[in-house]
Design a protein around this motif. Structure first.
Motif, PDB file in Angstrom:
ATOM      1  N   GLY A  87       0.807  -1.209   0.000  1.00  0.00           N
ATOM      2  CA  GLY A  87       0.000   0.000   0.000  1.00  0.00           C
ATOM      3  C   GLY A  87       0.842   1.260   0.000  1.00  0.00           C
ATOM      4  O   GLY A  87       0.315   2.370   0.054  1.00  0.00           O
ATOM      5  N   GLY A  88       2.147   1.102  -0.067  1.00  0.00           N
ATOM      6  CA  GLY A  88       3.068   2.240  -0.058  1.00  0.00           C
ATOM      7  C   GLY A  88       4.198   2.033  -1.043  1.00  0.00           C
ATOM      8  O   GLY A  88       3.968   1.796  -2.220  1.00  0.00           O
ATOM      9  N   ALA A  89       5.404   2.072  -0.532  1.00  0.00           N
ATOM     10  CA  ALA A  89       6.594   2.094  -1.371  1.00  0.00           C
ATOM     11  C   ALA A  89       7.055   0.717  -1.854  1.00  0.00           C
ATOM     12  O   ALA A  89       7.876   0.627  -2.757  1.00  0.00           O
ATOM     13  CB  ALA A  89       7.747   2.760  -0.617  1.00  0.00           C
ATOM     14  N   HIS A  90       6.541  -0.363  -1.276  1.00  0.00           N
ATOM     15  CA  HIS A  90       7.094  -1.685  -1.551  1.00  0.00           C
ATOM     16  C   HIS A  90       6.140  -2.591  -2.317  1.00  0.00           C
ATOM     17  O   HIS A  90       4.953  -2.657  -2.012  1.00  0.00           O
ATOM     18  CB  HIS A  90       7.484  -2.380  -0.245  1.00  0.00           C
ATOM     19  CG  HIS A  90       8.529  -1.634   0.505  1.00  0.00           C
ATOM     20  ND1 HIS A  90       9.870  -1.829   0.308  1.00  0.00           N
ATOM     21  CD2 HIS A  90       8.423  -0.649   1.438  1.00  0.00           C
ATOM     22  CE1 HIS A  90      10.553  -1.014   1.091  1.00  0.00           C
ATOM     23  NE2 HIS A  90       9.702  -0.286   1.789  1.00  0.00           N
ATOM     24  N   ALA A  91       6.707  -3.306  -3.286  1.00  0.00           N
ATOM     25  CA  ALA A  91       5.994  -4.349  -4.022  1.00  0.00           C
ATOM     26  C   ALA A  91       6.886  -5.589  -4.014  1.00  0.00           C
ATOM     27  O   ALA A  91       8.114  -5.488  -3.935  1.00  0.00           O
ATOM     28  CB  ALA A  91       5.708  -3.907  -5.447  1.00  0.00           C
ATOM     29  N   ILE A  92       6.255  -6.748  -4.098  1.00  0.00           N
ATOM     30  CA  ILE A  92       6.980  -8.010  -4.011  1.00  0.00           C
ATOM     31  C   ILE A  92       6.530  -8.923  -5.150  1.00  0.00           C
ATOM     32  O   ILE A  92       5.325  -9.102  -5.368  1.00  0.00           O
ATOM     33  CB  ILE A  92       6.709  -8.706  -2.661  1.00  0.00           C
ATOM     34  CG1 ILE A  92       7.109  -7.792  -1.508  1.00  0.00           C
ATOM     35  CG2 ILE A  92       7.447 -10.040  -2.577  1.00  0.00           C
ATOM     36  CD1 ILE A  92       6.575  -8.229  -0.166  1.00  0.00           C
ATOM     37  N   LEU A  93       7.510  -9.494  -5.855  1.00  0.00           N
ATOM     38  CA  LEU A  93       7.222 -10.477  -6.891  1.00  0.00           C
ATOM     39  C   LEU A  93       6.956 -11.832  -6.241  1.00  0.00           C
ATOM     40  O   LEU A  93       7.695 -12.263  -5.357  1.00  0.00           O
ATOM     41  CB  LEU A  93       8.419 -10.649  -7.825  1.00  0.00           C
ATOM     42  CG  LEU A  93       8.813  -9.485  -8.699  1.00  0.00           C
ATOM     43  CD1 LEU A  93      10.080  -9.836  -9.469  1.00  0.00           C
ATOM     44  CD2 LEU A  93       7.693  -9.108  -9.644  1.00  0.00           C
ATOM     45  N   LEU A  94       5.930 -12.513  -6.710  1.00  0.00           N
ATOM     46  CA  LEU A  94       5.623 -13.869  -6.255  1.00  0.00           C
ATOM     47  C   LEU A  94       5.273 -14.742  -7.455  1.00  0.00           C
ATOM     48  O   LEU A  94       4.693 -14.257  -8.435  1.00  0.00           O
ATOM     49  CB  LEU A  94       4.423 -13.869  -5.301  1.00  0.00           C
ATOM     50  CG  LEU A  94       4.589 -13.204  -3.951  1.00  0.00           C
ATOM     51  CD1 LEU A  94       3.257 -13.210  -3.208  1.00  0.00           C
ATOM     52  CD2 LEU A  94       5.652 -13.904  -3.131  1.00  0.00           C
ATOM     53  N   ASP A  95       5.596 -16.007  -7.336  1.00  0.00           N
ATOM     54  CA  ASP A  95       5.151 -17.021  -8.292  1.00  0.00           C
ATOM     55  C   ASP A  95       5.540 -16.735  -9.742  1.00  0.00           C
ATOM     56  O   ASP A  95       4.796 -17.054 -10.665  1.00  0.00           O
ATOM     57  CB  ASP A  95       3.631 -17.240  -8.190  1.00  0.00           C
ATOM     58  CG  ASP A  95       3.221 -17.761  -6.829  1.00  0.00           C
ATOM     59  OD1 ASP A  95       3.799 -18.764  -6.400  1.00  0.00           O
ATOM     60  OD2 ASP A  95       2.339 -17.152  -6.205  1.00  0.00           O
ATOM     61  N   THR A  96       6.706 -16.150  -9.949  1.00  0.00           N
ATOM     62  CA  THR A  96       7.171 -15.940 -11.320  1.00  0.00           C
ATOM     63  C   THR A  96       7.372 -17.314 -11.951  1.00  0.00           C
ATOM     64  O   THR A  96       8.143 -18.127 -11.458  1.00  0.00           O
ATOM     65  CB  THR A  96       8.513 -15.174 -11.337  1.00  0.00           C
ATOM     66  OG1 THR A  96       8.367 -13.962 -10.591  1.00  0.00           O
ATOM     67  CG2 THR A  96       8.944 -14.871 -12.755  1.00  0.00           C
ATOM     68  N   CYS A  97       6.650 -17.590 -13.024  1.00  0.00           N
ATOM     69  CA  CYS A  97       6.795 -18.895 -13.652  1.00  0.00           C
ATOM     70  C   CYS A  97       6.610 -18.817 -15.159  1.00  0.00           C
ATOM     71  O   CYS A  97       5.810 -18.037 -15.667  1.00  0.00           O
ATOM     72  CB  CYS A  97       5.863 -19.929 -13.028  1.00  0.00           C
ATOM     73  SG  CYS A  97       4.128 -19.526 -12.893  1.00  0.00           S
TER      74      CYS A  97
END
Length: 134
Positions: free
Chosen positions: A65-75
């Protein structure tokens, strides 16, 4: 990318086709997972890749909801490794996270994926911690 896959932000998909791709990409039996509900409830965005209608790539992006994003499940489907599709998915995810106002994009990856994420996608190495909860 040297294949003609179509990348789509928040692309349509079924739980079954993402179950199959995830299992193939990560080497585990397909497990029924409510992907669409998880995406709707928790994701900032996601990117799908299709080739001739087949789901061949996916990456999920969650945010704080702010400055951070996270990659998940890259396939990526194993038969399409080495064509730049994974890099295109990560770049698309980064572009969308930036558009959403994020400053940082995080990814957790195993040692065998260092070349892909750091050399191929431009992520900078950082230390991270992990606790197994179950």
């Amino acid at each position: 990318m040297d294949i003609d896959a179509e990348l789509q932000v928040r692309g349509e998909l079924t739980d079954a086709e993402l179950d199959a791709l995830h299992a193939e990409a990560f080497g585990h039996p397909p497990e029924p997972t409510p992907w669409r509900q998880r995406l709707a409830d928790h994701s900032l965005t996601w990117i799908t890749a299709r080739l001739d209608g087949r789901l061949v790539g996916f990456v999920n992006v969650i945010g704080d909801g702010g400055a951070h994003a996270i990659l998940l499940d890259t396939c990526v489907a194993p038969d399409l490794h080495g064509h730049g599709l994974g890099r295109a998915l990560v770049q698309g995810a980064a572009d969308e996270a930036r558009r959403a106002g994020c400053e940082w994009l995080h990814a957790d990856y195993e040692p065998g994926l260092v070349d892909f994420y750091e050399r191929g996608c431009g992520l900078r190495h950082s230390e991270a911690g992990l606790v197994r909860l179950r």
